[in-house]
Design a protein around this motif. Sequence first.
Motif, mmCIF file in Angstrom:
data_model
loop_
_atom_site.group_PDB
_atom_site.id
_atom_site.type_symbol
_atom_site.label_atom_id
_atom_site.label_comp_id
_atom_site.label_asym_id
_atom_site.label_seq_id
_atom_site.Cartn_x
_atom_site.Cartn_y
_atom_site.Cartn_z
ATOM 1 N N LYS A 1 0.829 -1.202 0.000
ATOM 2 C CA LYS A 1 0.000 0.000 0.000
ATOM 3 C C LYS A 1 0.864 1.252 0.000
ATOM 4 N N GLU A 2 1.944 1.236 0.781
ATOM 5 C CA GLU A 2 2.837 2.391 0.814
ATOM 6 C C GLU A 2 3.452 2.640 -0.554
ATOM 7 N N LEU A 3 3.840 1.570 -1.216
ATOM 8 C CA LEU A 3 4.456 1.690 -2.532
ATOM 9 C C LEU A 3 3.480 2.308 -3.539
ATOM 10 N N LYS A 4 2.230 1.832 -3.524
ATOM 11 C CA LYS A 4 1.225 2.362 -4.451
ATOM 12 C C LYS A 4 0.884 3.814 -4.130
ATOM 13 N N ASN A 5 0.704 4.108 -2.839
ATOM 14 C CA ASN A 5 0.387 5.478 -2.444
ATOM 15 C C ASN A 5 1.528 6.428 -2.775
ATOM 16 N N GLY A 6 2.749 5.953 -2.620
ATOM 17 C CA GLY A 6 3.902 6.783 -2.952
ATOM 18 C C GLY A 6 3.971 7.087 -4.432
ATOM 19 N N ARG A 7 3.672 6.106 -5.260
ATOM 20 C CA ARG A 7 3.669 6.330 -6.713
ATOM 21 C C ARG A 7 2.596 7.334 -7.099
ATOM 22 N N LEU A 8 1.423 7.185 -6.505
ATOM 23 C CA LEU A 8 0.336 8.122 -6.786
ATOM 24 C C LEU A 8 0.712 9.529 -6.332
ATOM 25 N N ALA A 9 1.361 9.631 -5.173
ATOM 26 C CA ALA A 9 1.756 10.938 -4.656
ATOM 27 C C ALA A 9 2.789 11.604 -5.549
ATOM 28 N N MET A 10 3.705 10.829 -6.109
ATOM 29 C CA MET A 10 4.705 11.410 -7.008
ATOM 30 C C MET A 10 4.042 12.032 -8.233
ATOM 31 N N ILE A 11 3.052 11.328 -8.774
ATOM 32 C CA ILE A 11 2.326 11.862 -9.929
ATOM 33 C C ILE A 11 1.515 13.091 -9.522
ATOM 34 N N ALA A 12 0.887 13.038 -8.349
ATOM 35 C CA ALA A 12 0.057 14.143 -7.885
ATOM 36 C C ALA A 12 0.886 15.407 -7.655
ATOM 37 N N VAL A 13 2.041 15.254 -7.031
ATOM 38 C CA VAL A 13 2.904 16.409 -6.763
ATOM 39 C C VAL A 13 3.411 17.006 -8.070
ATOM 40 N N LEU A 14 3.827 16.155 -8.994
ATOM 41 C CA LEU A 14 4.292 16.648 -10.292
ATOM 42 C C LEU A 14 3.174 17.392 -11.015
ATOM 43 N N GLY A 15 1.965 16.826 -10.998
ATOM 44 C CA GLY A 15 0.835 17.476 -11.652
ATOM 45 C C GLY A 15 0.496 18.818 -11.025
ATOM 46 N N GLU A 16 0.542 18.884 -9.697
ATOM 47 C CA GLU A 16 0.234 20.123 -8.997
ATOM 48 C C GLU A 16 1.282 21.198 -9.290
ATOM 49 N N LEU A 17 2.546 20.819 -9.294
ATOM 50 C CA LEU A 17 3.606 21.788 -9.580
ATOM 51 C C LEU A 17 3.483 22.318 -11.004
ATOM 52 N N MET A 18 3.182 21.438 -11.953
ATOM 53 C CA MET A 18 3.028 21.888 -13.328
ATOM 54 C C MET A 18 1.808 22.799 -13.476
ATOM 55 N N ALA A 19 0.728 22.464 -12.767
ATOM 56 C CA ALA A 19 -0.471 23.300 -12.820
ATOM 57 C C ALA A 19 -0.192 24.690 -12.243
ATOM 58 N N GLN A 20 0.577 24.746 -11.167
ATOM 59 C CA GLN A 20 0.933 26.041 -10.591
ATOM 60 C C GLN A 20 1.795 26.851 -11.550
ATOM 61 N N GLN A 21 2.710 26.166 -12.226
ATOM 62 C CA GLN A 21 3.590 26.857 -13.161
ATOM 63 C C GLN A 21 2.800 27.428 -14.337
ATOM 64 N N VAL A 22 1.848 26.665 -14.843
ATOM 65 C CA VAL A 22 1.073 27.095 -16.008
ATOM 66 C C VAL A 22 0.049 28.166 -15.642
ATOM 67 N N SER A 23 -0.654 27.960 -14.524
ATOM 68 C CA SER A 23 -1.743 28.867 -14.157
ATOM 69 C C SER A 23 -1.281 30.066 -13.342
ATOM 70 N N GLY A 24 -0.141 29.928 -12.671
ATOM 71 C CA GLY A 24 0.320 30.994 -11.799
ATOM 72 C C GLY A 24 -0.491 31.093 -10.519
ATOM 73 N N MET A 25 -1.306 30.075 -10.234
ATOM 74 C CA MET A 25 -2.152 30.088 -9.050
ATOM 75 C C MET A 25 -1.759 28.961 -8.103
ATOM 76 N N GLY A 26 -2.058 29.148 -6.824
ATOM 77 C CA GLY A 26 -1.804 28.124 -5.829
ATOM 78 C C GLY A 26 -2.846 27.034 -5.875
ATOM 79 N N THR A 27 -2.717 26.088 -4.942
ATOM 80 C CA THR A 27 -3.602 24.917 -4.935
ATOM 81 C C THR A 27 -5.067 25.310 -4.827
ATOM 82 N N TYR A 28 -5.410 26.107 -3.839
ATOM 83 C CA TYR A 28 -6.810 26.444 -3.612
ATOM 84 C C TYR A 28 -7.299 27.534 -4.546
ATOM 85 N N GLU A 29 -6.396 28.358 -5.046
ATOM 86 C CA GLU A 29 -6.795 29.331 -6.068
ATOM 87 C C GLU A 29 -7.287 28.609 -7.315
ATOM 88 N N GLN A 30 -6.590 27.540 -7.693
ATOM 89 C CA GLN A 30 -7.029 26.741 -8.841
ATOM 90 C C GLN A 30 -8.384 26.103 -8.575
#
Length: 210
Positions: A174-203
């Motif tokens: 479970k830790e391995l799967k959750n960690g993989r999902l978290a890596m994708i989630a963090v990458l997606g969030e960082l890219m979204a912030q870079q593109v939109s210029g907005m923070g997590t809750y602003e988006q």
Amino acid sequence: MSLALASFVGSTAFTAPMRPAVSVRTSGAVMKVEDLVGGINEPIFGGNPEGKIFDPLGLGKDEAALYRRRVVEIKHGRVCMLAFLGMTVGPNELLTPSHQLLSPSLGLHFDEVPGGLAAIPVVPGAGWAQIVAVVGLHELTIAKQDYTKEPGEVPTFLGFKPEDPAVFREKQLKELKNGRLAMIAVLGELMAQQVSGMGTYEQLFSILKF
């Protein structure tokens, strides 16, 4: 500093599989793909007893490098799980930081530092030096991998390790799967912030307005 704390807590969340799967040679630790949690011996694909593994690049063929790759994967997953937690509870829109002085020389206060990628140029150089120093110290002590032990096995004192080997192996998967999902989630969030210029809750709020 929050990254250092995230790495510290994440690395002590779980240790690695209990069954002996690593053989140690003079050149370093060696691991076979059959020994991995979630590997080809795990009936996780349609209940197939023989199991399968998706490895189109053949990364599992290098047994000498496979051990280190699993160590790095577990560590990155742990850091990203805590990083994603920080992204969801740390932004200024949710929790307002105090107005305490962060940098006397710059006259910078904690509540003046934005969340997400926007904080990178705002944090003073001395702050980054402290973060790098704490993370480096952590990597050389608490989170230092013992290459004679299982991947991800680090000193733990929080009592999360189950006594039952089957339960422990289940939690490790479970830790391995959750960690993989978290890596994708963090990458997606960082890219979204870079593109939109907005923070997590602003988006989030901008989406809800539509």
